[in-house]
Design a protein around this motif. Structure first.
Motif, mmCIF file in Angstrom:
data_model
loop_
_atom_site.group_PDB
_atom_site.id
_atom_site.type_symbol
_atom_site.label_atom_id
_atom_site.label_comp_id
_atom_site.label_asym_id
_atom_site.label_seq_id
_atom_site.Cartn_x
_atom_site.Cartn_y
_atom_site.Cartn_z
ATOM 1 N N UNK A 77 0.807 -1.225 0.000
ATOM 2 C CA UNK A 77 0.000 0.000 0.000
ATOM 3 C C UNK A 77 0.837 1.269 0.000
ATOM 4 N N UNK A 78 0.296 2.317 -0.622
ATOM 5 C CA UNK A 78 0.710 3.686 -0.342
ATOM 6 C C UNK A 78 -0.232 4.214 0.739
ATOM 7 N N UNK A 79 0.315 4.575 1.894
ATOM 8 C CA UNK A 79 -0.526 5.128 2.954
ATOM 9 C C UNK A 79 -1.176 6.433 2.504
ATOM 10 N N UNK A 80 -2.238 6.824 3.170
ATOM 11 C CA UNK A 80 -2.897 8.079 2.806
ATOM 12 C C UNK A 80 -1.897 9.235 2.846
ATOM 13 N N UNK A 81 -1.982 10.103 1.848
ATOM 14 C CA UNK A 81 -1.084 11.242 1.787
ATOM 15 C C UNK A 81 0.298 10.924 1.260
#
Length: 264
Positions: free
Chosen positions: A44-48
């Motif tokens: 995943x790319x974390x939020x932001x």
């Protein structure tokens, strides 16, 4: 949220959560090694961060990041192993340790413990919040990274760094993350130590701590504190690696994680 996904969806799943200021690309060849070993991998790319959207209100609280992970876990058959580095490790620890039911089959924390070195934490924050005016070129950004990580060999080309930068309309390059990212996280000393300790005591799944031997964030004392909280946890110290273990010694890191996932 953006993710790279690989492997057979019916195979045992592994969710990879990068550290603050990193992207899903930070795992090097680890994701590929996991797929080749027969796992279904969600990185995943974390939020932001990276290609995931920025929060419209600039809210990057741990509670929201935990809920992000829980929403992903609900879409994955079975109970995955969760591998979290630094900030991603904090999110993983809270998700596993604060859930009423078991949400993961294994937990791997990469160079992060409930108690961290304040000076090392401050150095990381200072870098992440530095360079608000961006960079004129990718090479200029590479110079900043080299100054921050003087012990890591500088790549022959800075082209790969472009994945961590955004070219804005003013013609300058900026770090990919939302600059508001650390405002909320930095407001609580050492994030939230008591909350992390409580979550760690509630972990009931096989757990591995992977530390970079030269870590500026996790000291031997921090490791002892962690092992007091989770006495059953396994521990690996990766020689020659700093805080960014997967980037510094990817082969050794991948071997440690694969060994744990296959035999715990």
């Amino acid at each position: 949220m953006t993710a790279d996904v690989g492997g057979d969806p019916q195979a045992p799943a592994v969710v990879l959560l990068h550290g603050g200021g990193q992207t899903r690309h930070a795992w090097g060849s680890t994701a590929r090694a996991l797929v080749e070993a027969g796992f279904y991998v969600v990185s995943l790319d974390l939020r932001g961060h990276g290609d995931s959207e920025w929060d419209s209100n600039g809210d990057y609280s741990l509670d929201l990041q935990v809920e992000d992970l829980r929403s992903v876990l609900r879409q994955i058959p079975g109970k995955p192993a969760i591998v979290g580095a630094s900030l991603g490790g904090f999110v993983a620890l809270l998700t596993v340790g604060e859930s009423a039911s078991q949400v993961a089959r294994q937990l791997v924390l990469v160079d992060v413990t409930p108690m961290v070195d304040p000076a090392g934490e401050e150095r990381i924050f200072a870098f992440m919040q530095g360079y608000p005016q961006g960079f004129a070129t990718v090479d200029e950004a590479a110079d900043a990274v080299a100054a921050y990580l003087p012990d890591r060999p500088r790549p022959a080309s800075s082209a790969g760094l472009q994945r961590n930068l955004r070219l804005r309309e003013d013609g300058r390059y900026y770090w990919h993350w939302d600059p508001r990212l650390f405002d909320r996280l930095r407001a609580s000393p050492q994030f939230q130590l008591q909350r992390y300790e409580t979550a760690a005591r509630n972990v009931r799944v096989p757990t591995l701590l992977v530390r970079g031997q030269r870590s500026e964030l996790v000291t031997p004392e921090n490791v002892r504190h962690f092992l007091d909280l989770i006495p059953s946890a396994q521990y690996v110290d990766v020689a020659g690696a700093g805080h960014m273990v997967a980037g510094d010694r990817n082969d050794a890191f991948s071997a440690a994680v694969l060994g744990f996932l296959n035999h715990s």
